[in-house]
Design a protein around this motif. Structure first.
Motif, PDB file in Angstrom:
ATOM      1  N   ASP A  53       0.825  -1.207   0.000  1.00  0.00           N
ATOM      2  CA  ASP A  53       0.000   0.000   0.000  1.00  0.00           C
ATOM      3  C   ASP A  53       0.859   1.257   0.000  1.00  0.00           C
ATOM      4  N   PHE A 104       2.440   1.529  -3.585  1.00  0.00           N
ATOM      5  CA  PHE A 104       1.481   1.768  -4.669  1.00  0.00           C
ATOM      6  C   PHE A 104       0.208   2.417  -4.098  1.00  0.00           C
ATOM      7  N   ASP A 143      -1.827   4.530  -5.217  1.00  0.00           N
ATOM      8  CA  ASP A 143      -2.943   4.764  -6.137  1.00  0.00           C
ATOM      9  C   ASP A 143      -3.728   3.498  -6.457  1.00  0.00           C
ATOM     10  N   GLU A 144      -3.194   2.338  -6.072  1.00  0.00           N
ATOM     11  CA  GLU A 144      -3.887   1.079  -6.323  1.00  0.00           C
ATOM     12  C   GLU A 144      -4.988   0.902  -5.283  1.00  0.00           C
ATOM     13  N   VAL A 145      -6.169   0.578  -5.763  1.00  0.00           N
ATOM     14  CA  VAL A 145      -7.304   0.343  -4.874  1.00  0.00           C
ATOM     15  C   VAL A 145      -7.817  -1.068  -5.149  1.00  0.00           C
ATOM     16  N   PRO A 146      -7.961  -1.876  -4.115  1.00  0.00           N
ATOM     17  CA  PRO A 146      -8.474  -3.228  -4.327  1.00  0.00           C
ATOM     18  C   PRO A 146      -9.823  -3.188  -5.037  1.00  0.00           C
ATOM     19  N   ARG A 154     -13.390  -0.407  -4.993  1.00  0.00           N
ATOM     20  CA  ARG A 154     -13.627   0.536  -6.077  1.00  0.00           C
ATOM     21  C   ARG A 154     -15.111   0.832  -6.193  1.00  0.00           C
ATOM     22  N   ALA A 174     -13.022  -2.349 -12.621  1.00  0.00           N
ATOM     23  CA  ALA A 174     -11.650  -2.649 -13.039  1.00  0.00           C
ATOM     24  C   ALA A 174     -11.629  -2.681 -14.522  1.00  0.00           C
TER      25      ALA A 174
END
Length: 79
Positions: free
Chosen positions: A60, A63, A65-68, A72, A79
């Protein structure tokens, strides 16, 4: 060595015998291996989940900006 009796319907037993034959194993060996494989699979999944949990914070941070997908807007379809 411990053993156990397992009950199957006629249809179930026919399917299990066919699966054992397809692997070239006796029914006894097939059922033994099936149980051992399931035990190993559960140990692997448990270990993999624990490993992922330990690294989640590091991931986390690396990254942000990554959202599981589950978090979302719209779920995994987003996705």
């Amino acid at each position: 060595m411990p053993s156990l009796n397992v009950s199957f319907t006629d249809e179930e037993l026919e399917g299990v015998r066919a699966a054992a034959a397809a692997e070239g194993k006796s029914l006894k060996q097939y059922l033994h291996d099936l149980g051992v494989r399931e035990m190993q699979r559960r140990q692997f999944v448990s270990g993999a989940a624990a490993w992922a949990d330990r690294l989640r914070g590091e991931f986390d941070d690396a990254f942000p900006d990554e959202v599981p997908p589950s978090e979302r807007h719209g779920g995994s379809a987003a996705a």
